[in-house]
Design a protein around this motif. Structure first.
Motif, PDB file in Angstrom:
ATOM      1  N   CYS A  21       0.842  -1.202   0.000  1.00  0.00           N
ATOM      2  CA  CYS A  21       0.000   0.000   0.000  1.00  0.00           C
ATOM      3  C   CYS A  21       0.874   1.248   0.000  1.00  0.00           C
ATOM      4  N   ARG A  35      -1.277   1.894 -11.629  1.00  0.00           N
ATOM      5  CA  ARG A  35      -2.128   1.106 -10.731  1.00  0.00           C
ATOM      6  C   ARG A  35      -1.482   1.118  -9.352  1.00  0.00           C
ATOM      7  N   THR A  37      -2.260   0.710  -4.825  1.00  0.00           N
ATOM      8  CA  THR A  37      -3.114   0.269  -3.731  1.00  0.00           C
ATOM      9  C   THR A  37      -2.895   1.198  -2.561  1.00  0.00           C
ATOM     10  N   ARG A  89      -9.044  -1.064   1.874  1.00  0.00           N
ATOM     11  CA  ARG A  89      -7.889  -1.139   0.976  1.00  0.00           C
ATOM     12  C   ARG A  89      -8.470  -1.031  -0.430  1.00  0.00           C
ATOM     13  N   THR A  91      -7.592  -0.662  -4.589  1.00  0.00           N
ATOM     14  CA  THR A  91      -6.655  -0.754  -5.696  1.00  0.00           C
ATOM     15  C   THR A  91      -7.317  -0.110  -6.909  1.00  0.00           C
TER      16      THR A  91
END
Length: 123
Positions: A21, A35, A37, A89, A91
């Motif tokens: 993360c 991309r 997270t 969380r 993404t």
């Protein structure tokens, strides 16, 4: 222990950050469309009537805030997490527009159970 440079709290406290993360204070690092997270406490959910089914979620971690855009299709797939998650969380893809950085959600996971680790002093 994960240490975020220049942040006083992280110098003496572990954070049970999920793997891979990106902290909020590093959202300027990835390029547009990357991309990523992110994870954080849900501090705001907005579903304006004029937004055509888009939900805006604001997350906060120990370094700052993350703006998340949840399109209707993603909301339908991860509805429970979006509605009831206290710690998420997410993404998705980076988007920058008008000096505002957003994460366009592709996957959303409710990781609220990790809050219990902090309460018990295990985090």
């Amino acid at each position: 222990m994960i240490v975020v440079p220049d942040h006083p709290i992280s110098a003496y406290r572990d954070w049970p950050r999920p793997p891979s993360c990106l902290p909020a204070n590093r959202l300027d690092d990835p390029p547009e469309g990357a991309r990523v997270t992110v994870a954080g406490l849900v501090i705001l959910r907005q579903r304006p009537g004029t937004a055509k089914g888009v939900i805006f979620v604001t997350l906060e971690d120990e370094t700052g805030i993350v703006n998340v855009i949840v399109w209707r299709k993603i909301y339908e797939r991860f509805r429970r997490a979006v509605i009831s998650g206290r710690l998420l969380r997410v993404t998705g893809r980076m988007q920058r527009a008008h000096a505002v950085t957003h994460v366009i959600a592709e996957e959303i996971e409710d990781i609220s159970g990790m809050l219990d680790l902090l309460v018990r002093g295990e985090g």
